[in-house]
Motif scaffolding. Structure first.
Motif, PDB file in Angstrom:
ATOM      1  N   ARG A  62      10.386 -76.850  68.189  1.00  0.00           N
ATOM      2  CA  ARG A  62       9.472 -77.978  67.954  1.00  0.00           C
ATOM      3  C   ARG A  62       8.906 -77.970  66.539  1.00  0.00           C
ATOM      4  N   GLU A  63       8.735 -76.775  65.987  1.00  0.00           N
ATOM      5  CA  GLU A  63       8.197 -76.701  64.619  1.00  0.00           C
ATOM      6  C   GLU A  63       9.147 -77.323  63.605  1.00  0.00           C
ATOM      7  N   ASP A  64      10.439 -77.444  63.971  1.00  0.00           N
ATOM      8  CA  ASP A  64      11.428 -78.087  63.109  1.00  0.00           C
ATOM      9  C   ASP A  64      11.745 -79.506  63.566  1.00  0.00           C
ATOM     10  N   LYS A  65      10.864 -80.055  64.405  1.00  0.00           N
ATOM     11  CA  LYS A  65      10.978 -81.435  64.893  1.00  0.00           C
ATOM     12  C   LYS A  65      12.111 -81.639  65.904  1.00  0.00           C
ATOM     13  N   THR A  66      12.574 -80.547  66.521  1.00  0.00           N
ATOM     14  CA  THR A  66      13.554 -80.704  67.597  1.00  0.00           C
ATOM     15  C   THR A  66      12.878 -81.359  68.797  1.00  0.00           C
ATOM     16  N   VAL A  67      13.567 -82.328  69.404  1.00  0.00           N
ATOM     17  CA  VAL A  67      13.040 -83.047  70.564  1.00  0.00           C
ATOM     18  C   VAL A  67      14.117 -83.117  71.637  1.00  0.00           C
ATOM     19  N   MET A  68      13.742 -82.775  72.870  1.00  0.00           N
ATOM     20  CA  MET A  68      14.633 -82.908  74.024  1.00  0.00           C
ATOM     21  C   MET A  68      14.012 -83.873  75.022  1.00  0.00           C
ATOM     22  N   ASP A  69      14.788 -84.859  75.467  1.00  0.00           N
ATOM     23  CA  ASP A  69      14.377 -85.731  76.558  1.00  0.00           C
ATOM     24  C   ASP A  69      14.947 -85.195  77.862  1.00  0.00           C
ATOM     25  N   LEU A  70      14.307 -85.551  78.980  1.00  0.00           N
ATOM     26  CA  LEU A  70      14.625 -84.909  80.254  1.00  0.00           C
ATOM     27  C   LEU A  70      14.875 -85.949  81.335  1.00  0.00           C
ATOM     28  N   GLY A  71      15.948 -85.765  82.088  1.00  0.00           N
ATOM     29  CA  GLY A  71      16.263 -86.619  83.225  1.00  0.00           C
ATOM     30  C   GLY A  71      16.919 -85.819  84.326  1.00  0.00           C
ATOM     31  N   LEU A  72      17.252 -86.506  85.428  1.00  0.00           N
ATOM     32  CA  LEU A  72      17.849 -85.837  86.584  1.00  0.00           C
ATOM     33  C   LEU A  72      18.886 -86.754  87.216  1.00  0.00           C
ATOM     34  N   LEU A  73      20.036 -86.165  87.557  1.00  0.00           N
ATOM     35  CA  LEU A  73      21.111 -86.871  88.248  1.00  0.00           C
ATOM     36  C   LEU A  73      21.403 -86.167  89.564  1.00  0.00           C
ATOM     37  N   GLY A  86      15.885 -90.316  87.653  1.00  0.00           N
ATOM     38  CA  GLY A  86      14.716 -90.477  86.802  1.00  0.00           C
ATOM     39  C   GLY A  86      14.929 -89.959  85.392  1.00  0.00           C
ATOM     40  N   TRP A  87      14.006 -90.395  84.540  1.00  0.00           N
ATOM     41  CA  TRP A  87      14.084 -90.069  83.108  1.00  0.00           C
ATOM     42  C   TRP A  87      12.660 -90.107  82.553  1.00  0.00           C
ATOM     43  N   SER A  88      12.245 -89.021  81.952  1.00  0.00           N
ATOM     44  CA  SER A  88      10.881 -88.975  81.425  1.00  0.00           C
ATOM     45  C   SER A  88      10.842 -88.965  79.913  1.00  0.00           C
ATOM     46  N   GLY A  89      12.002 -89.003  79.278  1.00  0.00           N
ATOM     47  CA  GLY A  89      11.986 -88.797  77.835  1.00  0.00           C
ATOM     48  C   GLY A  89      11.403 -87.435  77.525  1.00  0.00           C
TER      49      GLY A  89
END
Length: 497
Positions: A62-73, A86-89
């Protein structure tokens, strides 16, 4: 704070039981700059018999601006009913899904066994960056209790003290209503207004208990982070042709059709509740069961093992001044040897404090006050199970009652048991607040103990002695006005139980 050994041990046991268990599965992986603007599916197998999936994801970078979005199948194709769930970003790191409820932005539905997948989206990771992720997964079953792995929030407060709440109310998810925005018609009242009205009353917890449905649970999960000082307890009013009962702490479906082939009697329903580790309370037991109040009174057609109930709604709304009050029904169970907790509930069907409606503002009247180790669902329900409860009948914000009974070195409070030998003296101290000039009234086995009735002095403390006869008894301390109106209903100290 009580210095009661039994109470302390019970709290320690409950804390241990509520502690988050180890995840059933831990998934790990790595990301690099090549994953920028890609989606990744991480498969995992859901075993048969699973009723809830809870996932907690953490990642580095996160300190390097990495971002993960999260969902479920789910196991089906993306467009299928058991596909996209669902998907929460990037807004959430923990979510839960079950047949009856899900975290906001996820979809409730049946949990089919098979190959499920976490769906990760990578909206940003710098070309030279590397990151790792860890996903903890819990599989829960219908017969389990509740804990943080079920997607519950952390305790809202950790003090061991008295907490004030309302255990019975309705919203648009059943028959709660309020005026529409144009003030022209009464409409199903959104749950938000019910919760907001309770928060305005300054309550510590509420249990929206709509009839036979759990559709409100997903909404409660959504509302809880906003109402961060008031606990929202999972509940429903099991509504049958033979009586009503509030069930707390269970989010799965419970078959309410008492008298049907599937649920032949109350004992069958209570057995299901016991498997779910819920707390169940008979509501307004002395109400009529006829066209004026269909199914309201507790009128079972077959004998019921009353040990299956942990509580009785002894005070419903303002019914202590009416013939149908539930207090005599509760006392009858105490006299039969049961240790069952008296609680109260407003039974409010109006979700706002609109001054046009004569019934408005009843949320929080009465107020059920519970001594709990923390402000969490398991903390409040453990307090109810233990009988560490009094009912503030008029729903004030400051009236209080605590009772300490002792003989020798042994001590007990409301809901606790004390061994008192034949001829031994039990000393009872009642500590109160905001009821100066009112009277402490003592009841033993349903009969007034006239010698113990005393006006409450300025310091709020009243004491008296009672002599044991070696037999089983229950002794309750209440507070009444000088004219006899009930203001605080206490729970008993049990003698020789």
């Amino acid at each position: 704070m009580r210095a009661l050994l039994g109470f302390a041990l019970a709290c320690l046991t409950a804390v241990a039981a509520a502690a988050e268990r180890a995840p059933d599965l831990v998934l790990r992986g790595e990301l690099s700059g090549a994953d920028q603007h890609t989606y990744r599916e991480v498969p995992f197998d859901v075993p048969a018999g699973t009723s809830r999936i809870t996932v907690d994801v953490d990642y580095t970078g996160r300190e390097d601006k990495t971002v993960m979005d999260l969902g479920l199948l789910g196991p089906g194709p993306f467009e299928a009913q058991d596909g996209f769930r669902g998907w929460s970003g990037g807004s959430k790191h923990r979510f839960t899904v079950s047949a009856t409820d899900a975290t906001a932005s996820f979809l409730p539905g049946a949990i089919q066994p098979g190959r499920w997948r976490l769906l990760f989206g990578i909206p940003n990771i710098r070309a030279a960056s590397h990151a790792t992720y860890t996903a903890k997964v819990w599989f829960s079953h219908e017969d389990e209790g509740f804990g943080p792995e079920h997607g519950l929030t952390a305790p809202l407060a950790t003090e061991d003290r008295w907490y004030r709440g309302d255990l019975h109310m309705h919203s648009a998810h059943s028959d709660g209503g309020c005026l529409n925005l144009s003030r022209t018609a009464k409409v199903p009242c959104p749950l938000f207004f019910t919760v907001a009205s309770a928060a305005k009353r300054g309550l510590d917890f509420i249990a929206p208990s709509d009839h036979n449905t759990m559709s409100q649970v997903s909404e409660l999960r959504e509302l809880q982070p906003y109402f961060d000082t008031m606990l929202l307890i999972t509940a429903r009013e099991i509504t049958t042709f033979e009586g009503h009962a509030n069930l707390f702490g269970v989010s799965r479906t419970v078959d309410f059709r008492v008298g049907s082939k599937a649920v032949p009697d109350w004992n069958a329903l209570l057995a299901d509740v016991a498997r779910a580790h819920g707390v169940i309370s008979i509501n307004h037991p002395n109400r009529p069961n006829d066209e004026t109040c269909m199914g309201c009174g507790f009128t079972p057609k077959s004998p019921v093992d009353m040990r299956g109930f942990q509580a009785i709604e002894a005070v419903n709304g303002t019914d202590t001044e009416r013939p149908e009050t539930g207090i005599p029904f509760w006392e009858k169970q105490l006299n039969a040897g049961l240790r069952v907790t008296a609680i109260g509930g407003s039974d409010s069907h109006i979700g706002t404090d609109d001054p046009r409606d004569a019934l408005a503002g009843t949320i929080g009247t009465p107020t059920t006050v519970v001594h709990a180790r923390e402000l969490s669902m398991e903390g409040i329900l453990d307090g109810i199970r233990a009988g560490h409860v009094f009912v503030d009948v008029e729903g004030t914000h400051d009236r209080s009652l605590d009772v300490l009974a002792s003989t020798g070195a042994a001590r007990a409070g409301m809901g606790d048991a004390l061994q008192v030998a034949n001829g031994a003296t039990m000393h009872v101290v009642a500590r109160t607040a905001a009821v100066e000039g009112r009277h402490v009234v003592v009841t033993v086995d349903g009969k007034p103990l006239a010698s113990a009735e005393k006006p409450i002095p300025a310091n709020g403390e009243v004491s008296f002695d009672w002599t044991g006869d070696g037999k089983r008894h229950w002794l309750r301390v209440d507070v009444r006005s000088p004219q006899g109106k009930l203001l605080i209903l206490g729970n008993p100290v049990y003698v020789n139980h």
